[in-house]
Design a protein around this motif. Structure first.
Motif, PDB file in Angstrom:
ATOM      1  N   SER A  91      27.187  76.044  32.041  1.00  0.00           N
ATOM      2  CA  SER A  91      28.375  74.741  30.776  1.00  0.00           C
ATOM      3  C   SER A  91      26.988  73.311  31.116  1.00  0.00           C
ATOM      4  CB  SER A  91      29.170  74.521  32.243  1.00  0.00           C
ATOM      5  OG  SER A  91      30.304  74.399  31.068  1.00  0.00           O
ATOM      6  N   THR A  92      27.994  72.627  30.543  1.00  0.00           N
ATOM      7  CA  THR A  92      27.146  70.820  30.261  1.00  0.00           C
ATOM      8  C   THR A  92      27.037  70.787  32.237  1.00  0.00           C
ATOM      9  OG1 THR A  92      29.131  71.150  29.137  1.00  0.00           O
ATOM     10  CG2 THR A  92      28.327  69.367  29.374  1.00  0.00           C
ATOM     11  N   LEU A  93      25.657  70.080  31.180  1.00  0.00           N
ATOM     12  CA  LEU A  93      25.567  69.238  32.060  1.00  0.00           C
ATOM     13  C   LEU A  93      25.645  67.752  32.013  1.00  0.00           C
ATOM     14  CD1 LEU A  93      23.242  69.016  34.680  1.00  0.00           C
ATOM     15  CD2 LEU A  93      21.741  68.981  33.643  1.00  0.00           C
ATOM     16  N   ASN A  94      26.274  66.866  33.262  1.00  0.00           N
ATOM     17  CA  ASN A  94      26.673  65.245  32.675  1.00  0.00           C
ATOM     18  C   ASN A  94      25.324  64.854  33.056  1.00  0.00           C
ATOM     19  OD1 ASN A  94      28.287  66.032  30.470  1.00  0.00           O
ATOM     20  ND2 ASN A  94      30.170  66.274  31.460  1.00  0.00           N
ATOM     21  N   ILE A  95      24.757  63.358  32.474  1.00  0.00           N
ATOM     22  CA  ILE A  95      24.038  63.002  33.717  1.00  0.00           C
ATOM     23  C   ILE A  95      24.240  61.105  33.305  1.00  0.00           C
ATOM     24  CG2 ILE A  95      21.592  61.774  34.508  1.00  0.00           C
ATOM     25  CD1 ILE A  95      20.888  64.528  33.723  1.00  0.00           C
ATOM     26  N   LEU A  96      24.874  60.789  33.926  1.00  0.00           N
ATOM     27  CA  LEU A  96      25.256  59.371  34.029  1.00  0.00           C
ATOM     28  C   LEU A  96      24.218  58.386  34.096  1.00  0.00           C
ATOM     29  CD1 LEU A  96      28.579  59.017  35.320  1.00  0.00           C
ATOM     30  CD2 LEU A  96      28.183  60.070  32.731  1.00  0.00           C
ATOM     31  N   GLY A  97      23.127  58.665  34.804  1.00  0.00           N
ATOM     32  CA  GLY A  97      21.970  58.141  34.861  1.00  0.00           C
ATOM     33  C   GLY A  97      20.440  58.451  34.103  1.00  0.00           C
ATOM     34  N   ASN A  98      19.674  57.868  35.345  1.00  0.00           N
ATOM     35  CA  ASN A  98      18.173  58.150  34.592  1.00  0.00           C
ATOM     36  C   ASN A  98      17.785  59.665  34.710  1.00  0.00           C
ATOM     37  OD1 ASN A  98      17.770  55.601  33.226  1.00  0.00           O
ATOM     38  ND2 ASN A  98      17.054  55.197  35.537  1.00  0.00           N
ATOM     39  N   LEU A  99      17.215  60.532  33.913  1.00  0.00           N
ATOM     40  CA  LEU A  99      16.969  61.639  34.256  1.00  0.00           C
ATOM     41  C   LEU A  99      15.119  61.679  34.078  1.00  0.00           C
ATOM     42  CD1 LEU A  99      17.075  64.332  34.506  1.00  0.00           C
ATOM     43  CD2 LEU A  99      16.759  65.048  32.065  1.00  0.00           C
ATOM     44  N   SER A 100      14.453  62.096  35.350  1.00  0.00           N
ATOM     45  CA  SER A 100      13.290  62.515  35.289  1.00  0.00           C
ATOM     46  C   SER A 100      12.598  63.547  35.630  1.00  0.00           C
ATOM     47  CB  SER A 100      12.143  61.067  36.538  1.00  0.00           C
ATOM     48  OG  SER A 100      12.910  59.764  35.876  1.00  0.00           O
ATOM     49  N   VAL A 101      11.485  63.899  34.574  1.00  0.00           N
ATOM     50  CA  VAL A 101      11.393  65.565  34.681  1.00  0.00           C
ATOM     51  C   VAL A 101       9.387  65.273  34.534  1.00  0.00           C
ATOM     52  CG1 VAL A 101      10.528  68.105  33.562  1.00  0.00           C
ATOM     53  CG2 VAL A 101      13.323  66.300  33.328  1.00  0.00           C
ATOM     54  N   TYR A 102       8.949  65.931  35.746  1.00  0.00           N
ATOM     55  CA  TYR A 102       7.513  65.931  35.870  1.00  0.00           C
ATOM     56  C   TYR A 102       6.588  66.674  35.248  1.00  0.00           C
ATOM     57  CZ  TYR A 102       8.890  61.748  38.729  1.00  0.00           C
ATOM     58  OH  TYR A 102       9.554  60.343  39.119  1.00  0.00           O
ATOM     59  N   GLY A 103       8.026  67.807  34.928  1.00  0.00           N
ATOM     60  CA  GLY A 103       6.705  68.724  34.968  1.00  0.00           C
ATOM     61  C   GLY A 103       7.341  69.494  33.194  1.00  0.00           C
ATOM     62  N   SER A 104       7.314  70.906  32.807  1.00  0.00           N
ATOM     63  CA  SER A 104       7.960  71.387  31.399  1.00  0.00           C
ATOM     64  C   SER A 104       9.224  71.416  31.825  1.00  0.00           C
ATOM     65  CB  SER A 104       7.425  72.054  31.121  1.00  0.00           C
ATOM     66  OG  SER A 104       5.906  71.975  30.703  1.00  0.00           O
ATOM     67  N   VAL A 105       9.728  71.008  30.251  1.00  0.00           N
ATOM     68  CA  VAL A 105      11.058  71.476  30.504  1.00  0.00           C
ATOM     69  C   VAL A 105      11.675  71.964  28.786  1.00  0.00           C
ATOM     70  CG1 VAL A 105      13.679  70.092  29.246  1.00  0.00           C
ATOM     71  CG2 VAL A 105      11.914  69.339  30.852  1.00  0.00           C
ATOM     72  N   ASN A 106      12.616  73.093  29.418  1.00  0.00           N
ATOM     73  CA  ASN A 106      12.137  74.210  28.700  1.00  0.00           C
ATOM     74  C   ASN A 106      13.793  74.808  27.421  1.00  0.00           C
ATOM     75  OD1 ASN A 106       9.353  75.540  28.065  1.00  0.00           O
ATOM     76  ND2 ASN A 106      10.203  77.212  29.598  1.00  0.00           N
ATOM     77  N   THR A 107      14.175  74.121  26.678  1.00  0.00           N
ATOM     78  CA  THR A 107      15.618  74.496  25.693  1.00  0.00           C
ATOM     79  C   THR A 107      15.281  75.035  25.331  1.00  0.00           C
ATOM     80  OG1 THR A 107      15.489  71.820  26.235  1.00  0.00           O
ATOM     81  CG2 THR A 107      17.741  72.962  25.062  1.00  0.00           C
ATOM     82  N   ASN A 109      18.955  76.453  23.737  1.00  0.00           N
ATOM     83  CA  ASN A 109      19.507  76.726  23.143  1.00  0.00           C
ATOM     84  C   ASN A 109      19.964  74.650  22.751  1.00  0.00           C
ATOM     85  OD1 ASN A 109      22.362  77.073  21.364  1.00  0.00           O
ATOM     86  ND2 ASN A 109      22.671  78.721  22.507  1.00  0.00           N
ATOM     87  N   ASN A 110      21.384  74.502  21.857  1.00  0.00           N
ATOM     88  CA  ASN A 110      21.285  72.940  21.482  1.00  0.00           C
ATOM     89  C   ASN A 110      21.319  72.219  23.152  1.00  0.00           C
ATOM     90  OD1 ASN A 110      21.966  73.700  19.207  1.00  0.00           O
ATOM     91  ND2 ASN A 110      23.595  73.676  19.027  1.00  0.00           N
ATOM     92  N   THR A 111      20.017  70.579  22.672  1.00  0.00           N
ATOM     93  CA  THR A 111      20.595  69.658  23.502  1.00  0.00           C
ATOM     94  C   THR A 111      20.390  68.567  22.973  1.00  0.00           C
ATOM     95  OG1 THR A 111      18.753  70.587  24.675  1.00  0.00           O
ATOM     96  CG2 THR A 111      19.093  68.594  25.463  1.00  0.00           C
ATOM     97  N   VAL A 112      22.114  67.915  23.984  1.00  0.00           N
ATOM     98  CA  VAL A 112      22.744  67.060  23.008  1.00  0.00           C
ATOM     99  C   VAL A 112      22.288  65.591  23.949  1.00  0.00           C
ATOM    100  CG1 VAL A 112      25.171  65.577  22.331  1.00  0.00           C
ATOM    101  CG2 VAL A 112      24.417  68.142  21.938  1.00  0.00           C
ATOM    102  N   ILE A 113      21.990  64.388  23.484  1.00  0.00           N
ATOM    103  CA  ILE A 113      21.100  62.965  24.523  1.00  0.00           C
ATOM    104  C   ILE A 113      21.719  62.340  23.419  1.00  0.00           C
ATOM    105  CG2 ILE A 113      19.354  62.050  25.484  1.00  0.00           C
ATOM    106  CD1 ILE A 113      17.356  64.583  25.191  1.00  0.00           C
ATOM    107  N   GLU A 114      22.699  61.236  24.237  1.00  0.00           N
ATOM    108  CA  GLU A 114      22.966  60.304  23.518  1.00  0.00           C
ATOM    109  C   GLU A 114      22.785  58.534  23.709  1.00  0.00           C
ATOM    110  OE1 GLU A 114      27.345  61.071  24.763  1.00  0.00           O
ATOM    111  OE2 GLU A 114      27.858  62.574  23.407  1.00  0.00           O
ATOM    112  N   THR A 115      21.922  58.676  24.657  1.00  0.00           N
ATOM    113  CA  THR A 115      20.831  57.763  24.734  1.00  0.00           C
ATOM    114  C   THR A 115      20.116  57.690  24.314  1.00  0.00           C
ATOM    115  OG1 THR A 115      20.888  55.873  26.547  1.00  0.00           O
ATOM    116  CG2 THR A 115      21.045  57.872  27.027  1.00  0.00           C
ATOM    117  N   ILE A 116      19.079  56.286  24.793  1.00  0.00           N
ATOM    118  CA  ILE A 116      17.369  56.393  25.018  1.00  0.00           C
ATOM    119  C   ILE A 116      16.819  57.930  25.455  1.00  0.00           C
ATOM    120  CG2 ILE A 116      15.443  54.997  25.070  1.00  0.00           C
ATOM    121  CD1 ILE A 116      17.142  53.187  24.156  1.00  0.00           C
ATOM    122  N   VAL A 117      15.855  58.128  24.892  1.00  0.00           N
ATOM    123  CA  VAL A 117      15.022  58.964  25.785  1.00  0.00           C
ATOM    124  C   VAL A 117      13.021  58.605  26.031  1.00  0.00           C
ATOM    125  CG1 VAL A 117      14.016  61.484  26.012  1.00  0.00           C
ATOM    126  CG2 VAL A 117      16.868  61.304  25.154  1.00  0.00           C
TER     127      VAL A 117
END
Length: 205
Positions: A91-107, A109-117
């Motif tokens: 289901s939904t993953l809500n992150i209210l702070g920073n998200l740091s990814v040091y490797g690959s990100v595979n999405t 389906n849809n990815t909704v980002i409401e702030t700066i990336v």
């Protein structure tokens, strides 16, 4: 004084011990065990059946779960969560702070980002990309294949094309047009105002 029983002790009623009970071998309780005060276990506690805790469980050291961990209510982690294997969110993953990814990100389906990336390294998209608002590129934009723009295009600075350019419709220039080399027109040419030539003019026909 000291009492030694070499066989079974059976008590059919309530038993009250006013001091310490020391069991040097196994303790087997066939029914409920109720402890109303503090309990201290100096070694492993193994439970072969379901365990129900009606209040808070506090673990001051590592908690190791060898199989699935199912949490049906709210979960709060006040410190870092480290996952060494794959993580699946159904289901939904809500992150209210920073998200740091040091490797690959595979999405998938849809990815909704409401702030700066902020992406420090390369962003690779293998499928179609739809942007519903402005795309701002502060450095070079390199397109390895065709670039198709279906709407209005505004360039506030120089457009440099190193190869051939083909325009299938009208080219409107509202200011000066400077051609540094030869200008070849293979079809009809209409000038609605003055033509000024500062150098030699050669007309072959």
């Amino acid at each position: 004084g000291f009492t030694l029983l070499n066989n079974t002790l059976t008590v059919s009623g309530a038993t009250s011990l006013n001091s310490t009970l020391i069991v040097n071998d196994k303790l087997s309780v066939q029914s409920a065990l109720t402890v109303s005060g503090f309990s201290l276990l100096n070694n492993s506690l193994t439970v072969s059946g379901a365990t129900s805790l009606n209040s808070t469980l506090i673990v001051n050291d590592k908690l190791s779960v060898q199989s699935a961990l199912t949490v049906s209510g709210f979960t709060l982690l006040n410190n870092t969560l480290t996952v060494s294997g794959a993580s699946t969110f159904n289901s939904t993953l809500n992150i209210l702070g920073n998200l740091s990814v040091y490797g690959s990100v595979n999405t998938i389906n849809n990815t909704v980002i409401e702030t700066i990336v902020n992406i420090i390294e390369t962003l690779t998209v293998s499928g179609a990309t739809s942007l519903n608002s402005t795309l701002i590129v502060n450095d070079k934009l390199s397109v390895q294949s065709a670039l198709t723009v279906s709407g209005f295009t505004l360039l506030n600075n120089t457009l440099t094309v190193s190869g051939a350019t083909s325009l299938n419709s009208t080219l409107i220039v509202n200011d000066k047009l400077s051609v540094q080399s030869a200008l070849t027109v293979s079809d009809f040419t209409l000038l609605n105002n003055t033509l000024t030539v500062s150098g030699a003019t050669s007309l072959n026909s």
